[in-house]
Design a protein around this motif. Structure first.
Motif, short mmCIF file in Angstrom:
data_model
loop_
_atom_site.label_atom_id
_atom_site.label_comp_id
_atom_site.label_asym_id
_atom_site.label_seq_id
_atom_site.Cartn_x
_atom_site.Cartn_y
_atom_site.Cartn_z
N LEU A 149 3.40 14.86 1.11
CA LEU A 149 3.53 13.61 2.04
C LEU A 149 3.09 13.45 3.25
O LEU A 149 2.58 12.56 3.87
CB LEU A 149 5.04 13.41 1.70
N GLY A 150 3.36 14.71 3.91
CA GLY A 150 2.84 14.69 5.29
C GLY A 150 1.35 14.49 5.25
O GLY A 150 0.82 14.10 6.28
N SER A 151 0.96 15.36 4.31
CA SER A 151 -0.81 15.11 4.33
C SER A 151 -1.20 13.47 4.14
O SER A 151 -2.13 13.01 4.84
CB SER A 151 -1.38 15.80 3.33
N VAL A 152 -0.49 12.90 3.37
CA VAL A 152 -0.55 11.38 3.04
C VAL A 152 -0.52 10.58 4.28
O VAL A 152 -1.28 9.65 4.78
CB VAL A 152 0.09 11.05 1.76
N ILE A 153 0.59 10.97 4.92
CA ILE A 153 0.81 10.21 6.25
C ILE A 153 -0.19 10.49 7.24
O ILE A 153 -0.54 9.59 7.90
CB ILE A 153 2.39 10.55 6.79
N ASP A 154 -0.46 11.50 7.47
CA ASP A 154 -1.62 12.03 8.25
C ASP A 154 -2.91 11.15 7.99
O ASP A 154 -3.51 10.70 9.23
CB ASP A 154 -1.77 13.27 8.50
N ARG A 155 -2.95 11.10 6.83
CA ARG A 155 -4.56 10.27 6.67
C ARG A 155 -4.39 8.69 6.62
O ARG A 155 -5.18 8.19 7.10
CB ARG A 155 -4.95 10.61 5.19
N LEU A 156 -3.13 8.42 6.12
CA LEU A 156 -3.02 6.78 6.30
C LEU A 156 -2.61 6.08 7.51
O LEU A 156 -3.11 5.14 7.99
CB LEU A 156 -2.02 6.37 4.99
N HIS A 157 -1.84 6.93 8.16
CA HIS A 157 -1.39 6.24 9.50
C HIS A 157 -2.19 5.78 10.27
O HIS A 157 -1.94 4.57 11.12
CB HIS A 157 -0.13 7.19 10.08
N PRO A 158 -3.36 6.39 10.44
CA PRO A 158 -4.37 5.77 11.83
C PRO A 158 -4.85 4.61 11.25
O PRO A 158 -5.76 3.73 11.90
CB PRO A 158 -5.33 7.07 11.85
N GLN A 159 -4.80 4.23 9.96
CA GLN A 159 -5.60 3.22 9.45
C GLN A 159 -4.61 1.94 9.37
O GLN A 159 -5.20 0.67 8.92
CB GLN A 159 -6.20 3.61 8.00
N VAL A 160 -3.33 2.09 9.74
CA VAL A 160 -2.70 0.86 9.41
C VAL A 160 -1.90 0.37 10.63
O VAL A 160 -1.74 1.18 11.67
CB VAL A 160 -1.53 1.02 8.19
N ALA A 161 -1.46 -0.61 10.78
CA ALA A 161 -0.26 -1.15 11.82
C ALA A 161 1.01 -0.61 11.88
O ALA A 161 1.73 -0.46 12.93
CB ALA A 161 -0.39 -2.72 12.01
N GLY A 162 1.50 -0.13 10.72
CA GLY A 162 2.84 0.44 10.73
C GLY A 162 2.85 0.92 9.40
O GLY A 162 2.01 0.65 8.34
N LEU A 163 4.05 1.77 9.02
CA LEU A 163 3.98 2.49 7.75
C LEU A 163 5.53 2.57 7.00
O LEU A 163 6.35 2.78 7.95
CB LEU A 163 3.38 4.07 8.21
N ALA A 164 5.48 2.50 5.92
CA ALA A 164 6.78 2.52 5.17
C ALA A 164 6.66 3.31 4.24
O ALA A 164 5.68 3.69 3.50
CB ALA A 164 7.53 1.29 5.03
N LEU A 165 7.62 3.91 3.45
CA LEU A 165 7.75 4.60 2.00
C LEU A 165 8.69 3.85 1.42
O LEU A 165 9.56 3.72 1.47
CB LEU A 165 8.40 5.93 2.61
N ASN A 166 8.03 3.68 0.12
CA ASN A 166 8.67 2.98 -1.06
C ASN A 166 9.39 4.19 -1.76
O ASN A 166 8.36 4.95 -2.36
CB ASN A 166 7.64 2.22 -1.85
N ALA A 167 10.72 4.42 -1.89
CA ALA A 167 11.30 5.28 -2.67
C ALA A 167 12.74 4.93 -2.91
O ALA A 167 13.48 4.13 -2.20
CB ALA A 167 11.41 6.61 -1.93
N ASN A 168 13.09 5.31 -4.13
CA ASN A 168 14.28 4.97 -4.67
C ASN A 168 15.25 6.10 -4.54
O ASN A 168 14.98 7.19 -4.13
CB ASN A 168 14.26 4.59 -6.33
N GLY A 169 16.76 5.95 -4.82
CA GLY A 169 17.63 6.78 -4.48
C GLY A 169 17.94 6.96 -2.96
O GLY A 169 17.78 6.00 -2.20
N ASP A 170 18.64 7.97 -2.35
CA ASP A 170 19.12 8.31 -1.36
C ASP A 170 18.16 8.30 -0.06
O ASP A 170 17.35 9.29 -0.43
CB ASP A 170 20.26 9.63 -1.26
N PRO A 171 17.87 7.48 0.80
CA PRO A 171 16.73 7.68 1.57
C PRO A 171 16.97 8.73 2.70
O PRO A 171 16.06 8.97 3.43
CB PRO A 171 16.94 6.18 2.36
N VAL A 172 18.15 9.25 2.68
CA VAL A 172 18.43 10.25 3.70
C VAL A 172 17.49 11.40 3.63
O VAL A 172 17.08 12.18 4.52
CB VAL A 172 19.85 10.87 3.77
N ARG A 173 17.10 11.59 2.47
CA ARG A 173 16.31 13.04 2.16
C ARG A 173 14.60 12.68 2.79
O ARG A 173 14.16 13.73 2.99
CB ARG A 173 15.97 13.15 0.68
#
Length: 193
Positions: free
Chosen positions: A33-57
């Motif tokens: 996931l860190g690799s995905v973030i590193d590649r996508l983050h510079p291309q977008v105005a903001g970033l979120a994660l779609n995930a179900n269950g406890d977000p604390v993880r």
């Protein structure tokens, strides 16, 4: 078109990996996931994660975590809808989605999707291996249509995008969309680094 918001789709069940969050598995000195973030983050105005269950993880990522709004496991379109609803609240017009288990996604994903999106701003990525339906540019204006389609039982990304004349952004390399589904895939991704 302004830079869209980015939504990383991590709502899958990871059955072939034994369950859990594939994106949190180690890769190199970080995680998939860190690799995905590193590649996508510079291309977008903001970033979120779609995930179900406890977000604390995912707390250490410092990203908003948005859950599916459709009951049951409705697949990637449910994550897209959650992202569109989140983007609407931010006043954004579009999102770009990427899968949480694809550490080598293209560093030019967003501009190429925008070029393919046409007037509607709807496009999916494709590689020689076929369409990559979790990698797309999605207009917030279609979120109510998508919500209705999901409530009617639609689960196939391509069926919905074809209804709306989605463009296709062609990428020449299948490895850009290599996803980690099994322990063998993880070993291969380590070797690809």
């Amino acid at each position: 078109m302004n830079a869209p918001l980015g939504v990383i789709l991590a709502g899958g069940l990871a059955r072939r990996m034994g369950g859990g969050d594939k994106g949190l598995l180690p890769l190199g000195s970080g995680t998939i996931l860190g690799s995905v973030i590193d590649r996508l983050h510079p291309q977008v105005a903001g970033l979120a994660l779609n995930a179900n269950g406890d977000p604390v993880r995912f707390a250490d990522l410092g990203l908003p975590v948005i859950a599916d709004s459709v009951a049951g496991f409705a697949g990637p379109l449910s994550g897209v809808l959650a992202g569109l609803d989140w983007a609407a609240a931010q006043g954004a017009t579009h999102i770009v989605t990427a899968a949480a288990d694809t550490p080598f996604l293209p560093c030019d994903l967003v501009p190429r999707l925008q070029l393919a999106g046409g007037d509607m701003g709807l496009a999916l990525a494709a590689s020689p291996g076929g369409r990559q339906p979790t990698f797309g540019l999605w207009p917030v204006a279609l979120r109510d249509d998508l919500r209705a389609a999901l409530q009617d039982g639609l689960r196939k990304v391509v069926l919905w995008t074809e209804r709306h004349g989605a463009g296709t952004a062609e990428f020449p390399d299948d490895l850009a969309f290599f996803n980690v589904n099994t322990p063998d895939d993880l070993a291969r991704a380590q070797a690809m680094l």
